[in-house]
Design an enzyme around this catalytic site. Structure first.
Site, PDB file in Angstrom:
ATOM      1  CG  HIS A  22       1.807   2.476  -6.471  1.00  0.00           C
ATOM      2  ND1 HIS A  22       0.790   3.189  -7.081  1.00  0.00           N
ATOM      3  CD2 HIS A  22       1.282   1.244  -6.221  1.00  0.00           C
ATOM      4  CE1 HIS A  22      -0.283   2.441  -7.182  1.00  0.00           C
ATOM      5  NE2 HIS A  22      -0.013   1.252  -6.676  1.00  0.00           N
ATOM      6  CE1 TYR A  37       5.345   0.997   2.829  1.00  0.00           C
ATOM      7  CE2 TYR A  37       4.674  -1.087   1.859  1.00  0.00           C
ATOM      8  CZ  TYR A  37       4.869  -0.285   2.972  1.00  0.00           C
ATOM      9  OH  TYR A  37       4.571  -0.775   4.214  1.00  0.00           O
ATOM     10  CB  THR A  38       5.444   6.109  -3.782  1.00  0.00           C
ATOM     11  OG1 THR A  38       4.103   5.930  -4.234  1.00  0.00           O
ATOM     12  CG2 THR A  38       6.195   6.942  -4.810  1.00  0.00           C
ATOM     13  CB  CYS A  93      -0.936  10.954  -1.363  1.00  0.00           C
ATOM     14  SG  CYS A  93      -0.718   9.279  -0.747  1.00  0.00           S
TER      15      CYS A  93
END
Length: 450
Positions: free
Chosen positions: A189, A205-206, A423
């Site tokens: 990420h 953030y990914t 996640c």
């Protein structure tokens, strides 16, 4: 992923707080010495930036986290990329209160009085015209990477922004040239960084794009609006900042970060240890789908990759499902390799798919799907209602198999191993998912929290 450089990231504390005997002994030693703190200059701190001796500075205090490197839930590389420097913004921006309390056990001193906090280096601004000209003259076989240095911030302009529903935006940032990739391995990420109201804000953030998508960096952003949740009256600083951005504005990007990297054909690296898994079970909630989507897309785009995957994806409403069309296309086109299962608290009858939007066609498709006539034709809900349960996990996830290391025999390589990737909301992971995986027979070593 609001994912995911941390001593403790937002995930199941019972899983993340586990540490080795050596680490616990070191923490006890630090407590004994806490009353006799030394003063250090930043020059002294900068000499401790390796596996052998790793110091960081947060809020004017010096911490020796050498003994914690290999136990760090966010991965060893994340600590080492911030070693020897003041990483206050990065640490405070992505860590839970438990992480902040844990950090105090590693304190060894303070920064000398009068020492100014090092000035934040300005973000690298890449001239688009010069980058395009250089790309045109470069050898086509040589990859052009945007994130050259994980310690640097790179300013990238917003090229496309579209609001997909009341709290979700699609955002596409432009890379220096159409030939450039971001330089983000699958499973990693980035940090998005901005000065908001005079405060340095950093969030993990990914992206939903990858290095196979040159020229662009794409995100789905869930905005936490002020006043929407009484527990967080101010809402999310970064998400509201992103929602207010206009096309042409820039955001600073830093990375790559993360402990997990998928390398293809079941091979992966986790906390600098290589392994292989033929079975990957994934459990996600809300915006937590993004890191698992990244891995799924990499696996399923290669017909020769025989890794089997299963995903349970939880949301409050049917309308909240991100990447719904993409996931269902993957499941339809790869029935032997991918099993998809949704669970929502409140199914609706008019879902609005939140799509990748990997081009004008993708964005148009999202808008068309939101049309009332199209919504009226939506199929009845055939997945689970309520919440993730252990029975649901046992039914829809893949069974655990022993992990494989590269030294294993050819026969072992064929038998495969299992990983569980997860996640989502910390409470869901801690109270349901981790215990449920344990009940299925997964070990802590086989559970990966993004």
């Amino acid at each position: 992923m609001l994912q995911a450089g941390a001593l403790l990231q937002h995930a199941a504390p019972s899983l993340l707080l586990a540490s080795s005997h050596a680490t616990r002994s070191w923490m006890a030693l630090c407590r004994n010495q806490a009353g006799d703190l030394k003063e250090y200059s930043m020059r002294q701190v900068s000499k401790h930036a390796s596996d052998e001796t790793c110091w960081i500075v947060v809020n004017g205090k010096v911490y020796d986290v050498t003994a914690y490197i290999d136990d760090h839930p966010g991965g060893a590389e994340t600590i080492l990329q911030n070693a020897g420097v003041d990483c206050t913004d990065e640490f405070m921006g992505v860590h839970s209160q438990e992480a902040k309390e844990l950090l105090e056990k590693f304190i060894i001193g303070t920064v000398k009085p009068g020492t100014k906090k090092p000035a934040k280096a300005p973000a690298v601004v890449i001239d688009a015209a010069a980058a395009a000209a250089a790309a045109a003259a470069a050898d086509p076989s040589v990859p052009l990477v945007t994130l050259q240095d994980p310690r640097e911030r790179y300013a990238l302009p917003l090229a496309v922004k579209q609001q997909l529903n009341h709290d979700t935006y699609f955002m596409r940032f432009a890379l220096p040239s159409p030939r450039h990739t971001l330089g983000l391995p699958c499973g990693k990420h980035v940090f998005l960084c901005a000065d908001i109201g005079g405060e340095g804000v950093v969030r993990a953030y990914t992206p939903i794009s990858g290095d196979r998508d040159p020229g662009v960096l794409e995100f789905l952003i869930k905005v936490y609006w002020a006043g929407a949740n009484p527990r967080f009256p101010e809402g999310g600083k970064m998400t509201q900042h992103l929602a207010a951005m206009k096309e042409g504005d820039t955001i600073d990007v830093k990375g790559p970060y993360g402990k997990f990297q998928y390398e293809g054909h079941g091979k992966y690296t986790l906390n600098r240890v290589r392994g292989r898994a033929r079975y990957m079970s994934m459990i996600t909630g809300g915006s937590g789908i993004t890191p698992c989507y990244d891995v799924l897309r990499e696996i399923l785009r290669d017909p020769a990759d025989d890794t089997r995957c299963s995903l349970i994806y939880a949301n409050k409403h049917e309308e909240d499902i991100w990447l719904k069309q993409e996931l269902e296309d993957m499941a339809r086109d790869n029935p032997e390799r991918f099993h998809l299962w949704y669970v929502v608290e409140e199914p609706g009858t008019a879902p609005t798919p939140i799509t990748h939007g990997a081009g004008p066609g993708g964005l148009a498709a999202a808008a068309a799907a939101a049309d009332p006539a199209a919504a009226a034709a939506a199929a009845p809900w055939t997945y689970s209602k309520g919440y993730i349960t252990w029975d649901m996990m046992a039914q829809h996830l893949l069974p655990p198999q022993p992990l494989i290391r590269p030294s294993g025999s050819d026969q072992q390589q064929q038998q495969g191993g299992s990983l569980a990737l997860m996640c989502g909301p910390p409470g869901m992971l801690e109270h349901v998912v981790v215990p449920g995986l344990s009940a299925m027979g997964y070990t802590a070593e086989q559970m990966v929290v993004f």
